[in-house]
Design an enzyme around this catalytic site. Sequence first.
Site, PDB file in Angstrom:
ATOM      1  N   LYS A  80       0.847  -1.201   0.000  1.00 41.11           N
ATOM      2  CA  LYS A  80       0.000   0.000   0.000  1.00 41.11           C
ATOM      3  C   LYS A  80       0.887   1.258   0.000  1.00 41.11           C
ATOM      4  O   LYS A  80       1.925   1.269  -0.650  1.00 41.11           O
ATOM      5  CB  LYS A  80      -0.946  -0.011   1.204  1.00 41.11           C
ATOM      6  CG  LYS A  80      -1.723  -1.311   1.361  1.00 41.11           C
ATOM      7  CD  LYS A  80      -2.867  -1.167   2.336  1.00 41.11           C
ATOM      8  CE  LYS A  80      -3.424  -2.522   2.705  1.00 41.11           C
ATOM      9  NZ  LYS A  80      -4.857  -2.502   2.919  1.00 41.11           N
TER      10      LYS A  80
ATOM     11  N   GLU B  79      -9.621  -0.442  -2.143  1.00 40.36           N
ATOM     12  CA  GLU B  79      -9.257   0.947  -1.796  1.00 40.36           C
ATOM     13  C   GLU B  79      -9.261   1.836  -3.038  1.00 40.36           C
ATOM     14  O   GLU B  79      -9.576   3.021  -2.958  1.00 40.36           O
ATOM     15  CB  GLU B  79      -7.888   0.956  -1.076  1.00 40.36           C
ATOM     16  CG  GLU B  79      -8.015   0.389   0.331  1.00 40.36           C
ATOM     17  CD  GLU B  79      -6.753  -0.227   0.901  1.00 40.36           C
ATOM     18  OE1 GLU B  79      -5.653  -0.010   0.358  1.00 40.36           O
ATOM     19  OE2 GLU B  79      -6.867  -0.947   1.918  1.00 40.36           O
TER      20      GLU B  79
END
Length: 247
Positions: A11, A98
């Site tokens: 991420k 996300e």
Amino acid sequence: MKRSIIVGNWKMYATSIADAHILATTIRNKVAPVIGIEVVLCPPALWLPEIKNILGDNKKILLGAQNMAYEEEGAFTGEIAPSMVAEMAKFCIVGHSERRQYFDESDQDVNEKVLAALKHGITPIICVGERKRQNNAAEPTRQLAAALYHVPKKYFKDIIVAYEPIWAIGTGENAEPEYVAKVAVKLRELLHTATPILYGGSVKGSNIAGYAERPEIDGVLVGGASVRAAEFIEICRVWSNSKNFKS
Ligand code: PEP
């Protein structure tokens, strides 16, 4: 033999090049001797060249991007073209929840990205998953069908699917392996027998064994725990030990 794939999605962590360097080097050194698994590290895009150097020609630990554009080139400030990803990485995460949630990625965007990745020889790791706990595979199956729209069947063995229930991502509340296995069976109906189906959602060293025991699950996509070197290495080791791989 079925593939066993462990993906680390860093991420937007490992936010300095020094941290990224240490993380990748530690993982490379400790995971390279682990038998029977393929590992894909997906660092932030700016770190791809550095991590590519660290991994060198390691056949077991490969690189993935976290996202890419589907357009070939053009006035798309801040985007990364598929050909740029292809120079650095063999894999790309596509349709992560996300991206869908914070960057408004639609099913159609995800489908375009899958098509662009395959065109450029990149293996898309297609993420699907429902927002709230459910007792059926309707939403992930719908998302997968949309992601595969117009993708010729001959490419189905060149993709990876990650079932990632959103309620399990980053919450510490991982989905039961038995339930994941049931969803995997449903997803498999849309796929090739050789398409790896992974699970993602709060995977860590202490819960990985349950997934490794299920033949329907071909590996895991690890988020938070993938930037903690010791935890990620443990996940790789436990998976390999549970499968009883022999060198
Ligand atoms: C992910 O980012 O895809 C993920 C599964 O995150 P976590 O492991 O932190 O739940």
